[in-house]
Design a protein around this motif. Structure first.
Motif, mmCIF file in Angstrom:
data_model
loop_
_atom_site.group_PDB
_atom_site.id
_atom_site.type_symbol
_atom_site.label_atom_id
_atom_site.label_comp_id
_atom_site.label_asym_id
_atom_site.label_seq_id
_atom_site.Cartn_x
_atom_site.Cartn_y
_atom_site.Cartn_z
ATOM 1 N N THR A 103 36.483 53.279 26.020
ATOM 2 C CA THR A 103 35.935 52.740 25.693
ATOM 3 C C THR A 103 36.590 51.605 25.205
ATOM 4 O O THR A 103 37.497 50.868 24.347
ATOM 5 N N PHE A 104 35.123 50.300 25.787
ATOM 6 C CA PHE A 104 35.630 49.107 25.151
ATOM 7 C C PHE A 104 34.090 48.235 25.063
ATOM 8 O O PHE A 104 32.905 48.911 26.178
ATOM 9 N N PRO A 105 34.288 46.570 24.210
ATOM 10 C CA PRO A 105 33.132 46.767 24.340
ATOM 11 C C PRO A 105 32.423 46.001 25.336
ATOM 12 O O PRO A 105 33.110 45.209 25.756
ATOM 13 N N HIS A 106 31.378 45.811 24.856
ATOM 14 C CA HIS A 106 30.563 44.803 26.557
ATOM 15 C C HIS A 106 30.171 44.013 26.015
ATOM 16 O O HIS A 106 30.269 43.985 24.912
ATOM 17 N N PRO A 107 30.777 42.955 26.599
ATOM 18 C CA PRO A 107 30.620 41.550 26.640
ATOM 19 C C PRO A 107 29.451 40.886 26.316
ATOM 20 O O PRO A 107 29.250 40.276 25.299
ATOM 21 N N SER A 108 28.194 41.947 26.780
ATOM 22 C CA SER A 108 27.549 41.308 25.348
ATOM 23 C C SER A 108 27.022 41.593 24.644
ATOM 24 O O SER A 108 28.182 41.741 23.944
ATOM 25 N N ASN A 109 26.370 40.358 23.993
ATOM 26 C CA ASN A 109 26.079 40.656 22.616
ATOM 27 C C ASN A 109 25.208 41.648 21.652
ATOM 28 O O ASN A 109 25.413 41.840 21.020
ATOM 29 N N ASP A 110 25.183 43.393 22.213
ATOM 30 C CA ASP A 110 24.617 43.932 21.960
ATOM 31 C C ASP A 110 26.070 45.440 21.615
ATOM 32 O O ASP A 110 26.724 45.187 22.758
ATOM 33 N N PRO A 111 26.207 44.832 19.982
ATOM 34 C CA PRO A 111 27.240 45.415 19.510
ATOM 35 C C PRO A 111 27.369 47.192 19.697
ATOM 36 O O PRO A 111 28.212 47.154 19.373
ATOM 37 N N ASN A 112 26.318 47.671 20.297
ATOM 38 C CA ASN A 112 26.373 49.236 20.335
ATOM 39 C C ASN A 112 27.297 49.843 21.756
ATOM 40 O O ASN A 112 26.816 50.267 22.389
ATOM 41 N N SER A 113 26.571 48.540 22.434
ATOM 42 C CA SER A 113 26.706 48.553 23.904
ATOM 43 C C SER A 113 28.776 48.698 24.780
ATOM 44 O O SER A 113 29.619 48.071 24.396
ATOM 45 N N LEU A 114 29.084 49.926 24.839
ATOM 46 C CA LEU A 114 30.439 50.272 25.142
ATOM 47 C C LEU A 114 30.432 50.247 26.615
ATOM 48 O O LEU A 114 29.443 50.900 27.612
ATOM 49 N N LEU A 115 31.981 49.874 26.874
ATOM 50 C CA LEU A 115 32.258 50.579 28.832
ATOM 51 C C LEU A 115 32.920 51.280 28.793
ATOM 52 O O LEU A 115 33.191 51.822 27.249
ATOM 53 N N ARG A 116 33.177 52.301 29.592
ATOM 54 C CA ARG A 116 33.410 53.477 30.225
ATOM 55 C C ARG A 116 34.997 52.756 30.999
ATOM 56 O O ARG A 116 34.406 51.807 31.857
ATOM 57 N N VAL A 117 35.995 52.395 30.130
ATOM 58 C CA VAL A 117 37.285 51.968 31.579
ATOM 59 C C VAL A 117 38.392 52.934 31.657
ATOM 60 O O VAL A 117 38.837 53.996 30.743
ATOM 61 N N ALA A 118 38.433 53.712 33.043
ATOM 62 C CA ALA A 118 39.552 53.892 33.451
ATOM 63 C C ALA A 118 40.682 53.659 34.252
ATOM 64 O O ALA A 118 40.252 53.076 35.040
ATOM 65 N N VAL A 119 41.894 53.987 33.711
ATOM 66 C CA VAL A 119 43.030 53.331 34.635
ATOM 67 C C VAL A 119 43.565 54.259 35.440
ATOM 68 O O VAL A 119 44.136 55.522 34.691
ATOM 69 N N LEU A 120 44.201 54.210 36.794
ATOM 70 C CA LEU A 120 44.711 55.277 37.503
ATOM 71 C C LEU A 120 45.974 54.807 37.912
ATOM 72 O O LEU A 120 45.408 53.780 38.534
ATOM 73 N N ASP A 121 47.433 55.515 38.090
ATOM 74 C CA ASP A 121 48.398 55.135 38.625
ATOM 75 C C ASP A 121 48.464 55.866 39.725
ATOM 76 O O ASP A 121 48.301 57.135 40.017
ATOM 77 N N SER A 122 48.689 55.375 41.114
ATOM 78 C CA SER A 122 48.568 55.912 41.918
ATOM 79 C C SER A 122 50.041 57.365 42.026
ATOM 80 O O SER A 122 50.788 56.589 41.973
#
Length: 455
Positions: free
Chosen positions: A20-39
């Motif tokens: 998870t990564f903090p959403h760039p918005s001003n909402d401190p409780n908003s998180l983004l899910r980031v997934a990284v996959l190598d081929s």
């Protein structure tokens, strides 16, 4: 646990990391899910990295929330070595998602700019050989306007599955019901047309506002119509059988939602037997896709190859199906099948979809299938060749068993239908007197019937 930034400096085939990564918005409780996959495929030249944003309101869709879905997205983007997928946190996995509606204004420009440093930090060092690279943003597009999941469930053979209703882009309003498997979430296993139940104002209402019922009069899955079109090769013989007082019989290997079985019964008057490996899939076909169990449509739950070989072994006597619902007497020509239609695939996210499974192409299986066909019968099979050698091997195996082979190109760049005949067909009935062929041409696109090519 904090991530080590050096983790992403090198490519590691098939490595999958989510955080998870903090959403760039001003909402401190908003998180983004980031997934990284190598081929899983090592790049032959320099590495290429791309990012993709999950469409709004589709964060829980298996296409975007699972490793198998992520892998399919990556493999459908040629040349990409690492795919970074960004979306809001999915909702509780045990609750059904709300109705998805495609956003009209999906302006991601500000978010893309804000996350550019993150995309660079998640890129391998080799990408910086010639300065700071540009990370392209891929757009996910499909024909779904809105949709809702009706049920998620688990089968003993197929694993996790779901049924969903969707409205798709079309000149007129078009609604579909789909069956999807979690192991290949971007692949639609079964698709049928559904229509609103009769009611006041239902023509202007949509997903979530009206009940839908299956429309069993049409086939919408791309390769099913060509499979049915193969019946035209023996249409004269089937007409002779009908005029002799016998209903044509079909064996469908791989039931799924049961669209093919229902169509053959309702539109062409066949008695149909299906073989399905997963009892839960059969339950769903009956509950959601209009598959009815009666004297004209019977389904055996079991392994397709085992059932075919048992049919062949018991061809000189009466054999009771594994679920006790079907009696097969192969010694009576009127109990043999006019057609066998095979819709089996071998699917996983890494290797993609191929059809049929290699074990079905073994000579003893083809001989067993041949033994339960009428003298003029046909075997129609959906083929998705992963490469040319697979297709050539399949054709060679069929040539050793059957009299003639025909091919129908589905036209989607992926599927072919191969039709194998038992023997040349001779009939005294002309096409203009053939009510079965006329019925067939009215039920499906005549273009496929006219495009059948001998190989």
């Amino acid at each position: 646990m904090a991530l080590d930034p050096t983790t992403f400096e090198t490519l590691t085939p098939s490595r999958f990391i989510t955080f998870t990564f903090p959403h760039p918005s001003n909402d401190p409780n908003s998180l983004l899910r980031v997934a990284v996959l190598d081929s899983p495929i090592q790049p032959t030249e320099s590495a290429r990295v791309a990012a993709m944003f999950v469409p709004e309101h589709r964060n829980s869709d298996w296409t975007f929330s699972t490793e198998s879905g992520h892998l399919q997205l990556l493999l459908s983007s040629p040349g990409i070595s690492r795919l970074i997928l960004v979306g809001n946190q999915p909702i509780n996995a045990h609750s059904l998602p709300s109705i998805y509606r495609r956003s009209i204004n999906n302006d991601l420009n500000s978010l893309e700019v804000s996350l550019k440093p993150l995309f660079l930090a998640l890129s391998p060092m080799s990408l910086f050989k010639h300065g700071i690279p540009e990370i392209p943003i891929l757009r996910y597009e499909d024909n779904v306007i809105c949709g809702v999941v009706l049920e998620q469930f688990v089968g003993s053979f197929a694993g996790e599955m779901l049924v969903e209703d969707v409205e798709i882009e079309s000149e007129v309003r078009e609604f579909r019901r789909r069956l999807r498997f979690k192991r290949m979430p971007n692949l639609i296993q079964t698709e049928i047309r559904v229509v609103p139940e009769v009611g006041f104002g239902s023509d202007c209402m949509g997903i979530g506002e009206v009940e839908f019922r299956p429309d069993i009069q049409v086939l919408v899955h791309p390769y099913l119509v060509p499979m049915v079109a193969g019946l035209s090769l023996v249409g004269r013989c089937i007409e002779e059988r009908i005029q002799g007082g016998f209903k044509p019989k079909a064996l469908c290997i791989g039931v799924g939602g049961g669209a093919l079985l229902t169509f053959l019964r309702a539109q062409l008057g066949f008695e149909v037997v299906g073989i399905e490996a997963d009892k839960e899939v059969l339950r769903v076909a009956r509950q959601y896709f209009g598959l009815l169990g009666n004297e004209s449509i019977r389904v055996i739950v079991g392994d397709a190859i085992d059932v075919i070989e048992k049919f062949a072994y018991h061809s000189n006597g009466v054999h009771e199906g594994e679920n006790g619902s079907y009696l097969y007497n192969g010694s009576d020509v009127n109990n043999k099948f006019d057609t066998i239609m095979v819709d089996l695939d071998s699917s996983d996210a890494e290797n993609g979809t191929s059809a049929p499974p290699l074990e079905f192409v073994r000579k003893q299986v083809l001989l067993a299938a041949k033994s339960i066909l009428c003298d003029f019968g046909i075997l129609a099979i959906n083929v998705i060749p992963p490469n040319r050698s697979f297709y050539e091997k399949l054709i060679n195996e069929f040539r050793e068993v059957f009299h003639e082979l025909y091919e129908i190109d589905v036209g989607n760049g992926e599927n072919f239908v191969v039709v194998a005949t038992m023997s040349p067909t001779v009939s005294s009935i002309s096409d203009c007197e053939n009510s079965f062929l006329m019925r067939l041409r009215m039920a499906i696109s005549g273009a496929y019937m006219d495009s059948i090519r001998k190989i």
